[in-house]
Design a protein around this motif. Structure first.
Motif, mmCIF file in Angstrom:
data_model
loop_
_atom_site.group_PDB
_atom_site.id
_atom_site.type_symbol
_atom_site.label_atom_id
_atom_site.label_comp_id
_atom_site.label_asym_id
_atom_site.label_seq_id
_atom_site.Cartn_x
_atom_site.Cartn_y
_atom_site.Cartn_z
ATOM 1 N N ASN A 280 -6.118 9.564 8.818
ATOM 2 C CA ASN A 280 -5.798 8.779 7.633
ATOM 3 C C ASN A 280 -6.967 8.900 6.660
ATOM 4 N N PRO A 281 -6.902 9.876 5.730
ATOM 5 C CA PRO A 281 -8.006 10.092 4.791
ATOM 6 C C PRO A 281 -8.308 8.880 3.928
ATOM 7 N N ALA A 282 -7.295 8.038 3.686
ATOM 8 C CA ALA A 282 -7.484 6.876 2.812
ATOM 9 C C ALA A 282 -8.534 5.923 3.351
ATOM 10 N N ASN B 63 10.879 9.676 0.385
ATOM 11 C CA ASN B 63 10.965 11.064 -0.064
ATOM 12 C C ASN B 63 11.313 11.952 1.123
ATOM 13 N N PRO B 64 11.633 13.212 0.902
ATOM 14 C CA PRO B 64 12.057 14.084 2.018
ATOM 15 C C PRO B 64 11.043 14.194 3.145
ATOM 16 N N THR C 199 -0.546 6.387 -8.898
ATOM 17 C CA THR C 199 -1.430 6.789 -7.788
ATOM 18 C C THR C 199 -0.623 7.519 -6.728
ATOM 19 N N PRO C 200 -0.112 8.702 -7.052
ATOM 20 C CA PRO C 200 0.742 9.418 -6.097
ATOM 21 C C PRO C 200 -0.027 9.800 -4.839
ATOM 22 N N ALA C 201 0.600 9.538 -3.718
ATOM 23 C CA ALA C 201 0.026 9.907 -2.421
ATOM 24 C C ALA C 201 1.177 10.271 -1.501
ATOM 25 N N PRO C 202 0.945 11.128 -0.524
ATOM 26 C CA PRO C 202 2.024 11.534 0.384
ATOM 27 C C PRO C 202 2.652 10.327 1.077
ATOM 28 N N GLY C 203 3.959 10.206 0.930
ATOM 29 C CA GLY C 203 4.660 9.128 1.602
ATOM 30 C C GLY C 203 4.779 7.852 0.803
ATOM 31 N N GLY D 51 0.779 -1.231 0.000
ATOM 32 C CA GLY D 51 0.000 0.000 0.000
ATOM 33 C C GLY D 51 0.803 1.269 0.000
ATOM 34 N N ALA D 52 1.989 1.256 0.639
ATOM 35 C CA ALA D 52 2.729 2.502 0.817
ATOM 36 C C ALA D 52 4.147 2.464 0.268
#
Length: 535
Positions: free
Chosen positions: A453-455, A236-237, A226-230, A75-76
């Motif tokens: 967690n909006p997902a 990533n930074p 499917t870009p998502a934060p993290g 998932g991440a």
């Protein structure tokens, strides 16, 4: 369900065989009397290097390993690899801690971390807080094991709560009868099955999917689309600080768990503990391979089972086995996951029960309890703990089951000053430690509550990655909530200690001596106390 008949039959046979071993374990290395915590809860404190290696390995590498870590990678992405450095750095960190704990526990006949705190700082209140913290932290960890079994059952088309309840009842029954000997004996089968399945999986599945290059390409394509934060195949930074603090925090927390301590205290001598701390990192190699099952599932086009409109990411590994393996081999793989959940769940429930018996029941309700009464209460408490774990599953519905373990980690990490640091120094005043633990626990809960967690449409308790922006910082970086809570804990404990010393508040008596922390098998005091079984 009809298309999974072979898998169900193989799974059921192996599950029942292993459960039978759990009942037979009561006669394995049987003492004259099982009615004491030293025999029922610690296996007589006589396990050698091999038994301890399988026991502690089976205790630490759980359904979390097989189900939750690959699900997080699925998932991440790269964030899921935090489990690899965490399980590597933990052993050097705890090497000296655990051999000192083994020694002082055998000299003073201690069974739990809270027992040690009680003797070291002379504070029943601090020991009670440590015991309650251990109980609360263990509940979600046991729940994680039940989530692993549930994911396997779902994949085989077995729906409803009854099968899970039956598995839970079998676990409860043989744990009640055999104590720590049951998971110690079963761990041999559990680890053998897991090694077999993983070695087959990392050779067979990539060959069918076009090689490792194709697997990583498929994972990268998924995260790019499917870009998502993290998320992403690389850190990533914004999530590098979270990765570092999560790995370090988890490493410090791992051997603070009551079940980890239980496995170590069951060892015969300090040499057994040392050899295991040197050998257990071998499991980390296995963990790295297991984690890659998440990327294999992406390349294989696995879609998680959806129920109630929500995708259950915990099912990706069982679904991968179902898609790539022959039915009979998939059944063996499911059994490996199921048994991989039973072993740690048994040890965890025993450890939590010992906490209740020694540090709540005996301390506050029946100080003159006999060994037999302690064992009887602990057996009942182990059943209650398992019921509590099921309640955790019903109350918390995380997207990734790994969140259950991460929440437990935030909680148990708050015992570090009293337990781990207490093995080396008594600089902290008991009042400062109590204030620090309470402050750290409050901070941890507040931080976890404010993680969304909006997902999965969760406004609270959505993970353990706390956004630094909520502290007023202009950044998108996140940090492990447990790490921040521990900083609060240590700061308050230090300040409280200085205030208590300045106010000349009485400190509790230290019931230990420097020589207690280096005692080994053959030491007259260790031998005498082990034979007497007195408290």
């Amino acid at each position: 369900m009809s298309e999974h008949i072979t898998e169900i039959v193989v799974f059921t046979i192996l599950f029942l065989v292993v459960s039978g071993m759990g009942f037979v374990a009561a006669r394995w290395r049987r003492p004259d009397d099982l009615a004491s915590l030293h025999e029922w809860g610690l296996g007589g404190r006589k396990f050698g290097s091999w038994v301890t290696w399988f026991l502690v390995g089976g205790d630490l590498y759980t359904a979390y390993t097989f189900v939750a870590v690959p699900a997080l990678l699925f998932g991440a992405g790269a964030m899921g690899f935090f489990a690899l450095p965490y399980t590597i750095i933990t052993y050097p960190l705890v090497f000296l801690v655990l051999i000192r704990l083994w020694s002082v526990s055998h000299v003073h006949n201690l069974v739990t971390p809270a027992d040690f705190v009680r003797v070291r700082f002379g504070s029943p209140t601090l020991a009670l807080l440590v015991a309650i913290t251990g109980l609360v932290a263990t509940m979600p960890y046991i729940a994680l094991q039940l989530v692993g079994i549930e994911a396997v059952l779902k994949t085989m088309g077995v729906t409803g709560d009854l099968p899970l309840i039956i598995a839970f009842a079998i676990l409860a029954a043989y744990t009640y009868q055999s104590g720590l000997r049951a998971p110690a004996l079963i761990a041999f089968v559990k680890d053998s099955l897991i090694y077999l399945i993983i070695l087959v999986a990392v050779i067979y599945i990539p060959a069918k999917l076009g090689g490792w290059g194709s697997i990583f390409d498929a994972a990268k394509a998924k995260f790019d689309a499917t870009p998502a934060p993290g998320d992403g195949i690389l850190l990533n930074p914004n999530n590098q600080l979270q990765y570092i603090t999560l790995a370090l925090g988890s490493a410090m927390a791992l051997f603070l768990y009551p079940h980890s301590v239980t496995g170590v205290l069951a060892a015969r001598n300090r040499g057994v503990v040392k050899r295991n701390m040197a050998a257990l990192p071998a499991y980390s190699l296995l963990l790295g391979l297991i984690a890659l099952l998440g990327y294999m599932a992406i390349a294989a086009g696995v879609k998680p089972i959806t129920s109630g409109g929500k995708a259950d990411a915990n099912t990706v590994v069982p679904l991968l086995f179902d898609k790539m393996f022959p039915d009979w081999l998939a059944g063996v793989a499911y059994a490996a996951v199921g048994i991989g959940a039973l072993v740690p769940a048994a040890i965890m429930s025993i450890a939590a029960a010992n906490l209740f018996t020694r540090n709540i029941y005996r301390e506050y309700f029946k100080p003159d309890a006999t060994d037999a009464q302690e064992a009887a209460v602990s057996k009942i408490a182990s059943l209650v703990v398992k019921v509590g774990a099921v309640a955790v599953i019903l109350m918390i519905d995380p997207q990734f089951s790994i969140d259950l373990q991460l929440i437990g980690g935030v909680i148990i990490l708050q015992t570090l000053p009293a337990v781990a640091l207490g093995l080396f120094t008594r600089w902290f005043h008991r009042a400062g430690l109590i204030a620090g633990l309470v402050a750290g626990m409050a901070a941890g809960m507040i931080l976890l509550y404010n993680i969304a967690n909006p997902a999965i449409n969760h406004a609270h308790f959505g993970g353990s990655a706390f956004p630094l922006s909520q502290l007023g910082l202009d950044t998108k970086m996140t940090i492990y909530a447990g790490f921040l809570a521990l900083i609060v804990n240590l700061a308050v404990a230090a300040a409280g200690t200085l205030i208590a010393r300045a106010g000349r508040l009485a400190d509790g008596p230290d019931g230990t001596r420097p020589s207690d922390y280096t005692a080994d098998e053959g030491d007259p005091r260790v031998h005498e106390i082990e034979l007497s079984g007195s408290h």
